[in-house]
Design a protein around this motif. Structure first.
Motif, PDB file in Angstrom:
ATOM      1  N   GLY A 160     -27.006  52.251 -12.595  1.00 53.28           N
ATOM      2  CA  GLY A 160     -26.768  51.364 -12.861  1.00 53.28           C
ATOM      3  C   GLY A 160     -27.751  50.375 -13.330  1.00 53.28           C
ATOM      4  O   GLY A 160     -27.519  49.583 -13.913  1.00 53.28           O
ATOM      5  N   THR A 161     -28.554  50.671 -12.828  1.00 55.04           N
ATOM      6  CA  THR A 161     -29.394  48.885 -12.963  1.00 55.04           C
ATOM      7  C   THR A 161     -30.797  50.448 -13.945  1.00 55.04           C
ATOM      8  O   THR A 161     -32.088  49.898 -14.799  1.00 55.04           O
ATOM      9  CB  THR A 161     -30.474  48.550 -11.745  1.00 55.04           C
ATOM     10  N   ASP A 162     -30.757  51.139 -14.048  1.00 50.61           N
ATOM     11  CA  ASP A 162     -31.905  51.904 -15.118  1.00 50.61           C
ATOM     12  C   ASP A 162     -31.107  52.392 -16.663  1.00 50.61           C
ATOM     13  O   ASP A 162     -30.476  52.959 -16.672  1.00 50.61           O
ATOM     14  CB  ASP A 162     -32.342  53.561 -14.625  1.00 50.61           C
ATOM     15  N   ASP A 163     -31.803  51.194 -17.744  1.00 48.90           N
ATOM     16  CA  ASP A 163     -32.112  51.273 -19.031  1.00 48.90           C
ATOM     17  C   ASP A 163     -32.301  52.454 -19.663  1.00 48.90           C
ATOM     18  O   ASP A 163     -31.303  52.563 -20.628  1.00 48.90           O
ATOM     19  CB  ASP A 163     -32.636  50.173 -19.970  1.00 48.90           C
ATOM     20  N   ALA A 164     -32.381  53.809 -18.827  1.00 46.76           N
ATOM     21  CA  ALA A 164     -32.563  55.028 -19.561  1.00 46.76           C
ATOM     22  C   ALA A 164     -31.728  55.366 -18.936  1.00 46.76           C
ATOM     23  O   ALA A 164     -31.611  56.802 -19.828  1.00 46.76           O
ATOM     24  CB  ALA A 164     -33.879  55.466 -18.978  1.00 46.76           C
ATOM     25  N   VAL A 165     -30.479  55.578 -18.549  1.00 43.67           N
ATOM     26  CA  VAL A 165     -29.419  56.083 -18.475  1.00 43.67           C
ATOM     27  C   VAL A 165     -28.484  55.681 -18.879  1.00 43.67           C
ATOM     28  O   VAL A 165     -27.840  54.653 -19.350  1.00 43.67           O
ATOM     29  CB  VAL A 165     -29.164  55.909 -17.060  1.00 43.67           C
ATOM     30  N   ARG A 166     -28.206  56.413 -19.925  1.00 45.63           N
ATOM     31  CA  ARG A 166     -26.154  55.839 -20.843  1.00 45.63           C
ATOM     32  C   ARG A 166     -25.233  55.842 -20.406  1.00 45.63           C
ATOM     33  O   ARG A 166     -24.639  55.450 -20.066  1.00 45.63           O
ATOM     34  CB  ARG A 166     -26.630  57.237 -22.235  1.00 45.63           C
ATOM     35  N   ALA A 167     -25.771  57.769 -19.379  1.00 45.69           N
ATOM     36  CA  ALA A 167     -23.980  57.555 -18.540  1.00 45.69           C
ATOM     37  C   ALA A 167     -24.051  58.814 -17.521  1.00 45.69           C
ATOM     38  O   ALA A 167     -25.471  59.143 -17.219  1.00 45.69           O
ATOM     39  CB  ALA A 167     -23.073  58.473 -19.530  1.00 45.69           C
ATOM     40  N   VAL A 168     -23.157  58.776 -16.496  1.00 46.92           N
ATOM     41  CA  VAL A 168     -23.733  59.782 -15.402  1.00 46.92           C
ATOM     42  C   VAL A 168     -22.405  60.392 -15.236  1.00 46.92           C
ATOM     43  O   VAL A 168     -21.539  60.245 -15.461  1.00 46.92           O
ATOM     44  CB  VAL A 168     -23.248  58.885 -14.395  1.00 46.92           C
ATOM     45  N   VAL A 169     -22.772  62.352 -15.042  1.00 46.64           N
ATOM     46  CA  VAL A 169     -22.412  63.003 -14.833  1.00 46.64           C
ATOM     47  C   VAL A 169     -22.187  63.221 -13.320  1.00 46.64           C
ATOM     48  O   VAL A 169     -23.217  63.525 -12.731  1.00 46.64           O
ATOM     49  CB  VAL A 169     -22.380  64.635 -15.472  1.00 46.64           C
ATOM     50  N   LEU A 170     -20.753  63.090 -12.639  1.00 50.76           N
ATOM     51  CA  LEU A 170     -20.379  63.747 -11.371  1.00 50.76           C
ATOM     52  C   LEU A 170     -20.042  64.809 -11.064  1.00 50.76           C
ATOM     53  O   LEU A 170     -19.127  65.642 -11.541  1.00 50.76           O
ATOM     54  CB  LEU A 170     -19.776  62.470 -10.342  1.00 50.76           C
ATOM     55  N   THR A 171     -20.715  65.948 -10.679  1.00 55.47           N
ATOM     56  CA  THR A 171     -20.510  66.983 -10.002  1.00 55.47           C
ATOM     57  C   THR A 171     -20.305  67.668  -8.983  1.00 55.47           C
ATOM     58  O   THR A 171     -20.855  66.589  -7.714  1.00 55.47           O
ATOM     59  CB  THR A 171     -20.531  67.712 -12.042  1.00 55.47           C
ATOM     60  N   HIS A 172     -20.613  68.680  -8.269  1.00 50.16           N
ATOM     61  CA  HIS A 172     -20.578  69.453  -7.501  1.00 50.16           C
ATOM     62  C   HIS A 172     -21.156  71.255  -7.049  1.00 50.16           C
ATOM     63  O   HIS A 172     -20.848  71.552  -8.298  1.00 50.16           O
ATOM     64  CB  HIS A 172     -19.084  69.951  -6.855  1.00 50.16           C
ATOM     65  N   THR A 173     -21.461  71.635  -6.054  1.00 51.37           N
ATOM     66  CA  THR A 173     -22.148  72.990  -6.510  1.00 51.37           C
ATOM     67  C   THR A 173     -20.748  73.564  -5.580  1.00 51.37           C
ATOM     68  O   THR A 173     -20.485  72.818  -4.422  1.00 51.37           O
ATOM     69  CB  THR A 173     -23.162  73.026  -5.575  1.00 51.37           C
ATOM     70  N   GLY A 174     -20.890  74.632  -4.951  1.00 46.90           N
ATOM     71  CA  GLY A 174     -19.442  75.557  -4.327  1.00 46.90           C
ATOM     72  C   GLY A 174     -17.954  75.462  -4.996  1.00 46.90           C
ATOM     73  O   GLY A 174     -18.411  74.224  -6.220  1.00 46.90           O
ATOM     74  N   THR A 175     -17.548  75.648  -4.065  1.00 50.00           N
ATOM     75  CA  THR A 175     -16.269  75.935  -4.822  1.00 50.00           C
ATOM     76  C   THR A 175     -14.719  74.827  -4.287  1.00 50.00           C
ATOM     77  O   THR A 175     -13.741  74.441  -5.023  1.00 50.00           O
ATOM     78  CB  THR A 175     -14.904  77.551  -4.075  1.00 50.00           C
ATOM     79  N   THR A 176     -15.761  73.382  -4.165  1.00 51.10           N
ATOM     80  CA  THR A 176     -15.169  72.653  -3.791  1.00 51.10           C
ATOM     81  C   THR A 176     -15.630  71.565  -4.263  1.00 51.10           C
ATOM     82  O   THR A 176     -16.959  71.027  -4.168  1.00 51.10           O
ATOM     83  CB  THR A 176     -14.949  72.155  -2.104  1.00 51.10           C
ATOM     84  N   PHE A 177     -15.322  70.719  -4.764  1.00 50.37           N
ATOM     85  CA  PHE A 177     -15.025  69.495  -5.314  1.00 50.37           C
ATOM     86  C   PHE A 177     -16.163  68.157  -4.637  1.00 50.37           C
ATOM     87  O   PHE A 177     -16.949  67.907  -3.677  1.00 50.37           O
ATOM     88  CB  PHE A 177     -15.001  68.693  -6.780  1.00 50.37           C
ATOM     89  N   SER A 178     -14.567  67.436  -3.666  1.00 50.10           N
ATOM     90  CA  SER A 178     -14.801  67.735  -2.352  1.00 50.10           C
ATOM     91  C   SER A 178     -13.706  67.809  -1.710  1.00 50.10           C
ATOM     92  O   SER A 178     -12.782  67.350  -2.120  1.00 50.10           O
ATOM     93  CB  SER A 178     -14.745  65.952  -2.541  1.00 50.10           C
ATOM     94  N   ALA A 179     -14.018  67.977  -0.348  1.00 50.83           N
ATOM     95  CA  ALA A 179     -12.288  68.011   1.105  1.00 50.83           C
ATOM     96  C   ALA A 179     -12.077  66.789   0.994  1.00 50.83           C
ATOM     97  O   ALA A 179     -11.258  66.685   2.196  1.00 50.83           O
ATOM     98  CB  ALA A 179     -13.232  69.095   1.455  1.00 50.83           C
ATOM     99  N   GLY A 180     -12.770  65.478   0.682  1.00 45.75           N
ATOM    100  CA  GLY A 180     -12.065  64.245   1.389  1.00 45.75           C
ATOM    101  C   GLY A 180     -13.570  64.328   2.472  1.00 45.75           C
ATOM    102  O   GLY A 180     -14.440  64.314   2.450  1.00 45.75           O
ATOM    103  N   ALA A 181     -12.494  62.402   3.463  1.00 44.66           N
ATOM    104  CA  ALA A 181     -13.292  62.227   4.066  1.00 44.66           C
ATOM    105  C   ALA A 181     -13.418  63.563   4.993  1.00 44.66           C
ATOM    106  O   ALA A 181     -12.964  64.207   5.644  1.00 44.66           O
ATOM    107  CB  ALA A 181     -12.485  61.238   4.894  1.00 44.66           C
ATOM    108  N   ASP A 182     -15.043  63.666   5.679  1.00 45.36           N
ATOM    109  CA  ASP A 182     -15.814  64.526   6.377  1.00 45.36           C
ATOM    110  C   ASP A 182     -15.028  64.527   7.886  1.00 45.36           C
ATOM    111  O   ASP A 182     -15.459  62.638   8.898  1.00 45.36           O
ATOM    112  CB  ASP A 182     -16.578  64.211   6.590  1.00 45.36           C
TER     113      ASP A 182
END
Length: 244
Positions: A42-64
């Protein structure tokens, strides 16, 4: 060992949830790392946009359930995604459960492959989707949200797109996102920031109004005897005592 990997290509910063052995569950450590990485973007002017992704077969299982984040930390992360001055794009090729759906709802654009599945599983362990409702309620179909939050049913990517949880679903998520990322690269940075501010104003009003009571509700439910039984049953792979 980091739980969030960072790469950059032509102004797009990709943040990859990289704890597949824990199904990218939202632990206190992962939430802290992701918050830090997003803050940097959010403070880096060189970043135009952010992609949020994951490894493995689960993006996120929710709270640990073994190392859950404090509700305040999860609220702060969701709000950061919503008000970050850079667009955030979710890229999903795996399963999404509970709190992971809050991450999707907080992103500006979200695309998933048809291999992804989704479920609000909170009620099945004795809690409620309290904190994640902050970005969800303003952005998703209320009738569908009622059904899936009350039952914990699983639904597919096409249904997730229909109800507004996703922007698009298809066989090839990268093909879906190629024109999106091209469009973001062609857009003026200041214009992107101001346009996102316009689009997220109603969501942020929900945070301002409801974050405190929903954080208190989440904390109360997670510390209840019913939730302890539900979480224990989940970890022991058995039905909780209330199942008929």
């Amino acid at each position: 060992m980091t739980a969030v990997r960072r790469t950059r290509a032509r102004g797009i910063e990709t943040l990859t949830l990289d704890s597949p052995q824990h199904r990218n569950a939202l632990s206190a450590a992962l939430v802290g790392e992701l918050t830090g990485a997003l803050t940097d973007c959010g403070t880096d002017d060189a970043v135009r946009a952010v992609v949020l992704t994951h490894t493995g077969t689960t993006f996120s299982a929710g709270a640990d359930l073994r190392d859950p984040p404090h509700p305040d930390a999860l609220v702060a992360l969701l709000r950061l995604l919503v008000e970050l001055p850079r667009p955030v794009v979710a890229r999903v090729t795996g399963h999404v459960r509970a709190g992971g759906l809050g991450l999707l709802a907080a992103c500006d654009i979200a695309a998933a492959s048809h291999t992804a599945t989704f479920a609000f599983t909170e009620v099945r362990i004795g809690v409620a989707p309290a904190v994640i409702s902050l970005p969800l309620l303003p952005r998703t179909d209320p009738r569908a949200l009622a059904r899936y939050c009350l039952t914990g049913e699983r639904f597919d990517a096409a249904e997730a797109a229909r109800i507004g949880l996703l922007t698009a679903a298809g066989d090839d998520v990268d093909a879906l996102l190629e024109p999106v990322l091209d469009g973001l690269r062609r857009s003026a940075p200041e214009a992107l920031t101001e346009t996102k501010r316009l689009l997220t104003a109603r969501v942020l009003e929900t945070f301002d109004r409801d974050a405190a009571p929903l954080t208190a509700l989440s904390a109360r439910l997670f510390s209840s005897p019913r939730a302890r039984e539900g979480m224990t049953a989940f970890l022991e792979r058995r039905d909780p005592e209330w199942v008929l």
